[in-house]
Design an enzyme around this catalytic site. Sequence first.
Site, PDB file in Angstrom:
ATOM      1  N   TRP A   1       0.986  -1.270  -0.100  1.00  0.00           N
ATOM      2  CA  TRP A   1      -0.166  -0.075  -0.205  1.00  0.00           C
ATOM      3  C   TRP A   1       0.810   1.274   0.098  1.00  0.00           C
ATOM      4  O   TRP A   1       0.410   2.443  -0.280  1.00  0.00           O
ATOM      5  CB  TRP A   1      -0.880  -0.114   1.111  1.00  0.00           C
ATOM      6  CG  TRP A   1      -0.413  -0.497   2.414  1.00  0.00           C
ATOM      7  CD1 TRP A   1      -0.445  -1.775   2.880  1.00  0.00           C
ATOM      8  CD2 TRP A   1       0.630  -0.116   3.358  1.00  0.00           C
ATOM      9  NE1 TRP A   1       0.124  -2.123   3.998  1.00  0.00           N
ATOM     10  CE2 TRP A   1       0.886  -0.891   4.197  1.00  0.00           C
ATOM     11  CE3 TRP A   1       1.223   1.282   3.278  1.00  0.00           C
ATOM     12  CZ2 TRP A   1       1.730  -0.670   5.444  1.00  0.00           C
ATOM     13  CZ3 TRP A   1       2.270   1.741   4.338  1.00  0.00           C
ATOM     14  CH2 TRP A   1       2.497   0.472   5.538  1.00  0.00           C
ATOM     15  N   ASN A   2       2.236   1.152   0.228  1.00  0.00           N
ATOM     16  CA  ASN A   2       3.000   2.514   0.458  1.00  0.00           C
ATOM     17  C   ASN A   2       3.178   3.225  -0.863  1.00  0.00           C
ATOM     18  O   ASN A   2       3.031   4.295  -0.731  1.00  0.00           O
ATOM     19  CB  ASN A   2       4.579   2.078   1.147  1.00  0.00           C
ATOM     20  CG  ASN A   2       5.157   1.042   0.442  1.00  0.00           C
ATOM     21  OD1 ASN A   2       4.594   0.247  -0.554  1.00  0.00           O
ATOM     22  ND2 ASN A   2       6.250   1.059   0.496  1.00  0.00           N
TER      23      ASN A   2
ATOM     24  N   LYS B   1      -2.477  -8.112  -8.132  1.00  0.00           N
ATOM     25  CA  LYS B   1      -3.195  -8.068  -7.031  1.00  0.00           C
ATOM     26  C   LYS B   1      -2.696  -6.666  -6.204  1.00  0.00           C
ATOM     27  O   LYS B   1      -1.649  -6.978  -5.296  1.00  0.00           O
ATOM     28  CB  LYS B   1      -3.253  -9.166  -6.065  1.00  0.00           C
ATOM     29  CG  LYS B   1      -4.304  -9.744  -5.269  1.00  0.00           C
ATOM     30  CD  LYS B   1      -4.682  -8.762  -4.237  1.00  0.00           C
ATOM     31  CE  LYS B   1      -4.088  -8.981  -2.868  1.00  0.00           C
ATOM     32  NZ  LYS B   1      -4.356  -8.108  -1.952  1.00  0.00           N
ATOM     33  N   PRO B   2      -3.781  -5.756  -6.125  1.00  0.00           N
ATOM     34  CA  PRO B   2      -3.050  -4.561  -5.195  1.00  0.00           C
ATOM     35  C   PRO B   2      -3.234  -4.843  -3.630  1.00  0.00           C
ATOM     36  O   PRO B   2      -4.136  -5.817  -3.420  1.00  0.00           O
ATOM     37  CB  PRO B   2      -3.858  -3.438  -5.818  1.00  0.00           C
ATOM     38  CG  PRO B   2      -5.189  -3.824  -6.594  1.00  0.00           C
ATOM     39  CD  PRO B   2      -4.693  -5.410  -6.652  1.00  0.00           C
TER      40      PRO B   2
ATOM     41  N   SER C   1       5.805  -7.287   3.372  1.00  0.00           N
ATOM     42  CA  SER C   1       6.448  -7.831   4.574  1.00  0.00           C
ATOM     43  C   SER C   1       7.385  -8.979   4.389  1.00  0.00           C
ATOM     44  O   SER C   1       6.673 -10.026   3.649  1.00  0.00           O
ATOM     45  CB  SER C   1       5.466  -7.803   5.888  1.00  0.00           C
ATOM     46  OG  SER C   1       4.643  -9.139   5.559  1.00  0.00           O
TER      47      SER C   1
ATOM     48  N   GLU D   1      10.624  -8.566  -2.721  1.00  0.00           N
ATOM     49  CA  GLU D   1      10.878  -7.082  -2.294  1.00  0.00           C
ATOM     50  C   GLU D   1      10.452  -7.047  -0.617  1.00  0.00           C
ATOM     51  O   GLU D   1       9.182  -6.638  -0.842  1.00  0.00           O
ATOM     52  CB  GLU D   1      10.710  -6.036  -3.273  1.00  0.00           C
ATOM     53  CG  GLU D   1      11.701  -5.199  -3.193  1.00  0.00           C
ATOM     54  CD  GLU D   1      11.397  -3.832  -2.226  1.00  0.00           C
ATOM     55  OE1 GLU D   1      11.370  -4.081  -1.064  1.00  0.00           O
ATOM     56  OE2 GLU D   1      11.131  -2.822  -2.841  1.00  0.00           O
ATOM     57  N   LEU D   2      11.021  -7.084   0.077  1.00  0.00           N
ATOM     58  CA  LEU D   2      10.672  -7.365   1.610  1.00  0.00           C
ATOM     59  C   LEU D   2      11.050  -6.000   2.284  1.00  0.00           C
ATOM     60  O   LEU D   2      11.417  -5.022   1.839  1.00  0.00           O
ATOM     61  CB  LEU D   2      10.980  -8.593   2.049  1.00  0.00           C
ATOM     62  CG  LEU D   2      10.773  -9.827   1.498  1.00  0.00           C
ATOM     63  CD1 LEU D   2      11.122 -11.239   1.974  1.00  0.00           C
ATOM     64  CD2 LEU D   2       9.052  -9.890   1.051  1.00  0.00           C
TER      65      LEU D   2
ATOM     66  N   CYS E   1      10.064   1.400   1.771  1.00  0.00           N
ATOM     67  CA  CYS E   1      10.864   0.055   2.152  1.00  0.00           C
ATOM     68  C   CYS E   1      12.441   0.439   2.274  1.00  0.00           C
ATOM     69  O   CYS E   1      13.182  -0.219   2.934  1.00  0.00           O
ATOM     70  CB  CYS E   1      10.587  -0.810   1.299  1.00  0.00           C
ATOM     71  SG  CYS E   1      10.869  -0.643  -0.606  1.00  0.00           S
TER      72      CYS E   1
HETATM   73  P1  NDP Z   1       1.791  -7.770   3.611  1.00  0.00           P
HETATM   74  O1  NDP Z   1       3.346  -8.321   3.272  1.00  0.00           O
HETATM   75  O2  NDP Z   1       0.845  -8.362   4.582  1.00  0.00           O
HETATM   76  O3  NDP Z   1       1.073  -7.424   2.353  1.00  0.00           O
HETATM   77  C1  NDP Z   1       1.685  -7.262   0.968  1.00  0.00           C
HETATM   78  C2  NDP Z   1       0.637  -7.797  -0.143  1.00  0.00           C
HETATM   79  O4  NDP Z   1       0.320  -8.869   0.050  1.00  0.00           O
HETATM   80  C3  NDP Z   1      -0.904  -6.971  -0.023  1.00  0.00           C
HETATM   81  O5  NDP Z   1      -1.466  -6.854  -1.416  1.00  0.00           O
HETATM   82  C4  NDP Z   1      -1.638  -8.419   0.896  1.00  0.00           C
HETATM   83  O6  NDP Z   1      -2.935  -8.301   0.594  1.00  0.00           O
HETATM   84  C5  NDP Z   1      -0.881  -9.551   0.183  1.00  0.00           C
HETATM   85  N1  NDP Z   1      -0.900 -10.701   1.123  1.00  0.00           N
HETATM   86  C6  NDP Z   1      -1.235 -11.044   2.281  1.00  0.00           C
HETATM   87  N2  NDP Z   1      -1.444 -12.094   2.561  1.00  0.00           N
HETATM   88  C7  NDP Z   1      -0.755 -12.657   1.489  1.00  0.00           C
HETATM   89  C8  NDP Z   1      -0.827 -14.229   1.177  1.00  0.00           C
HETATM   90  N3  NDP Z   1      -0.944 -15.104   2.199  1.00  0.00           N
HETATM   91  N4  NDP Z   1      -0.444 -14.445   0.020  1.00  0.00           N
HETATM   92  C9  NDP Z   1      -0.421 -13.674  -0.917  1.00  0.00           C
HETATM   93  N5  NDP Z   1      -0.503 -12.266  -0.810  1.00  0.00           N
HETATM   94  C10 NDP Z   1      -0.902 -11.849   0.449  1.00  0.00           C
HETATM   95  O7  NDP Z   1       2.175  -6.341   4.218  1.00  0.00           O
HETATM   96  P2  NDP Z   1       1.147  -5.613   5.239  1.00  0.00           P
HETATM   97  O8  NDP Z   1       0.398  -4.471   4.387  1.00  0.00           O
HETATM   98  O9  NDP Z   1       0.198  -6.388   6.159  1.00  0.00           O
HETATM   99  O10 NDP Z   1       2.182  -4.627   6.033  1.00  0.00           O
HETATM  100  C11 NDP Z   1       2.895  -5.335   7.072  1.00  0.00           C
HETATM  101  C12 NDP Z   1       4.396  -4.752   7.182  1.00  0.00           C
HETATM  102  O11 NDP Z   1       4.879  -5.103   5.846  1.00  0.00           O
HETATM  103  C13 NDP Z   1       4.397  -3.187   7.358  1.00  0.00           C
HETATM  104  O12 NDP Z   1       4.200  -2.866   8.874  1.00  0.00           O
HETATM  105  C14 NDP Z   1       5.753  -3.006   6.930  1.00  0.00           C
HETATM  106  O13 NDP Z   1       6.815  -3.194   7.705  1.00  0.00           O
HETATM  107  C15 NDP Z   1       6.084  -3.875   5.689  1.00  0.00           C
HETATM  108  N6  NDP Z   1       5.728  -3.504   4.356  1.00  0.00           N
HETATM  109  C16 NDP Z   1       6.656  -3.370   3.459  1.00  0.00           C
HETATM  110  C17 NDP Z   1       6.739  -2.889   2.135  1.00  0.00           C
HETATM  111  C18 NDP Z   1       7.848  -2.848   1.293  1.00  0.00           C
HETATM  112  O14 NDP Z   1       7.885  -1.920   0.333  1.00  0.00           O
HETATM  113  N7  NDP Z   1       8.800  -3.499   1.448  1.00  0.00           N
HETATM  114  C19 NDP Z   1       5.425  -2.184   1.858  1.00  0.00           C
HETATM  115  C20 NDP Z   1       4.367  -2.417   2.910  1.00  0.00           C
HETATM  116  C21 NDP Z   1       4.600  -3.002   3.970  1.00  0.00           C
HETATM  117  P3  NDP Z   1      -3.893  -7.094   1.499  1.00  0.00           P
HETATM  118  O15 NDP Z   1      -3.093  -5.931   1.657  1.00  0.00           O
HETATM  119  O16 NDP Z   1      -5.161  -7.044   0.702  1.00  0.00           O
HETATM  120  O17 NDP Z   1      -4.106  -8.058   2.880  1.00  0.00           O
END
Ligand code: NDP
Length: 514
Positions: free
Chosen positions: A154-155, A178-179, A229, A250-251, A284
Site C-alpha cells: 500500500w505504500n 493484486k493490489p 512484509s 522485495e521485503l 521500504c
Molecule cells: P503484507 O506483506 O501482508 O501485504 C502485502 C501484499 O500481500 C498485500 O497486497 C496483501 O494483501 C498481500 N497478501 C497478504 N497475505 C497474503 C498471502 N498469504 N498470500 C499472498 N498475498 C498476500 O504487508 P502489510 O500490508 O500487512 O504490512 C505489514 C508490514 O509490511 C508493514 O508493517 C511494513 O513493515 C511492511 N511493508 C513493507 C513494504 C515494502 O515495500 N517492502 C510495503 C508495505 C509494507 P492485503 O493488503 O489485501 O492483505
Amino acid sequence: MASVEQRTPADTNGGSAATIGVENPATGELITTVPMLGADELKRMAAHAREAFPQWEAIGLPGRARIMRRAQKWMLDNADRVLDVVVSETGKTYEDAQLTDLGYTVSALGFWAKEASRYLADERVPSWRNPVLAGKKLVIRYAPLGVVGVIGPWNYPIVNSFGDCIPAMMAGNCVILKPSEVTPLSSLLMAEMMRECGLPEHVFSVATGDGATGAALIGEVDCVMFTGSTRTGKAVMKAAADTLIPCYLELGGKDPMIVCADANLERAANAAAFYSMNNGGQVCISVERCYVEAPVYDEFVRQVADTVRSLRQGVPTAAGTVDVGAVIFPPQLEIVDGHVRDAVEKGAKVLTGGHPGSGPGRYFEPTVLVDVDHSMKCMREETFGPTLPIMRIADAEEGVRLANDSSYGLQASVWTADVERGEQLARRIEAGVVCVNDAQVNYLALNLPMGGWKASGLGARHGAGGIRKYTKVQSLLVTRLGLKRELFMFPYNKRSTMLLAQMLKLLYGRGSRD
Ligand code: NDP
C-alpha cells in the site's frame, strides 16, 4: 477525488458480491468500495490471460513498446487525476506522489519501452571453446513465462505494483496484479489507462481483494513478484514452491545511515530528515536508523531535530500544503507507536513528536529519538513510519558493525567527504544497495539493480535482471554443416579414442599452473 473506472470479473461475470471499503487515511472518509475476488474469479481471470498470451507475445517488442509509450503520454496528460487518486487512497502528500508514483512510472514506461529490446535480444555465444562444438551456432533466447502475478503493498500503490507489471508485460507476459486491499484504486486507474492506450483485453488485469485473493493468485500464475512484509513474503515463497514457479521478493528493510565526522553535515542532516520522513516514512528504503560519529553528533542531532520540528503534517488538500502525510495502513499506527513507546521505556529520549496525531485521519507525529541502542525495537524491527532514531558511535567501524547487526539488508548509506573511504565502507555493509552521500535516489536509476540481501528479499528490480526474471531462458544449438559421423560417435574405436585424448592434452594440458 477523481473517479476511477472499475472493471473486474466481479462486474463482468456476476462474481462475488463481497466488497472492500477504500478509505482516505488523511480524513477517515470512505471513498468507495471494490469487489473482493475469490478463487473462482482468479481462475477465470488467469484463463482469459492465457488466451490473450499468444497474441500479446506475437505483437513483438516494438508493438509492446508503442503501447507503453502511449501510456507514458497518457499519464502525463492525466497527471492531476493520477495524483488525486493516489493521494486520496494513501493520504500521502502531492509531492510524495509526484516524485514517485507519477515520476518513477512515466520514467519506467519509457525506459522499458526502449531498453527491453536490448536486454531481451538473442545472444550469440562462441562455440570455439570446445572443438567438439566447432562451427555450431549457440544462441541464448529469453522467452516470456506466460502469466505473471504481481502482489503489491500500500505504500506506493503505483510504483510497487504497476511498476513491476511494466517489465513483465514488455517481456511478453500477461499480468494479473493484486493490489493491497487498502489501495486498489491506483491499480484500477492503471488498468483504465492501459485499455485506453490500446492494450489488448486480458493482457493486464487487476484482482482486487485481500490476502486470500493474493494467495489464490499464486496458484494460477507462472511467476510471482511480491512486495511487502518478510512474514507474508515467506508465505508467498512457500506457496510458489507448491507449483514450482519462480518467486521474487522485495521485503522489508531497516536501512542504516552512517554519518562520518568529515561529512557535509548540513546535507547529511537534511537528507536524514527527508529520507526518514518522506512518504510518511512508509518507504521500504527509508532511513530507519542513523549512526553518527561522536565529534559531530550533537550538531547533527540539533539540525535534524530543528528540521523535523518544522515539518507540517495534515490533510494534503493541494500541492505544497503539508510535508508529512497520513499513516496509510490502519495497523501501522500501532506498530509505530509501539516502537516509540518501547524505546522510551528502555531509556530513549524524544526530541520532537512521539505520539499519534489528532483528527479523524490517521497520523503519527514526525519523531526524532536519541539515546537509543540495539535493545530497542526501533533499531531492529521495521518501523515504517515518520520516526528517526539517532545513535552516537565512536567511529565508522562501529557504524559498520551496528549496520550489519540486522536481519535485514535492503539498502544503506554512508556520508563522508572522503568518497573513496565511503566506498570502501559501503562495500563492507551487508545490503543490496549502498549509497555514498545519498539515499533512495538509486531507485530512479532504472539500469541499476535494486534488491535486498538477507531477510530483505530475493531477486532484484531494474537493470537486465529486472526484466529477464520474467522470462525463461532457452538455449539453441544449431548445426548447419555436419559430418556424417562425429569422431566421438559409435562405434567406439581405439584410434578415435586416442585422438580425442591427444586433443584434450593439447587443448588443456599446456601452460603453467599457479
Ligand atoms: P503484507 O506483506 O501482508 O501485504 C502485502 C501484499 O500481500 C498485500 O497486497 C496483501 O494483501 C498481500 N497478501 C497478504 N497475505 C497474503 C498471502 N498469504 N498470500 C499472498 N498475498 C498476500 O504487508 P502489510 O500490508 O500487512 O504490512 C505489514 C508490514 O509490511 C508493514 O508493517 C511494513 O513493515 C511492511 N511493508 C513493507 C513494504 C515494502 O515495500 N517492502 C510495503 C508495505 C509494507 P492485503 O493488503 O489485501 O492483505
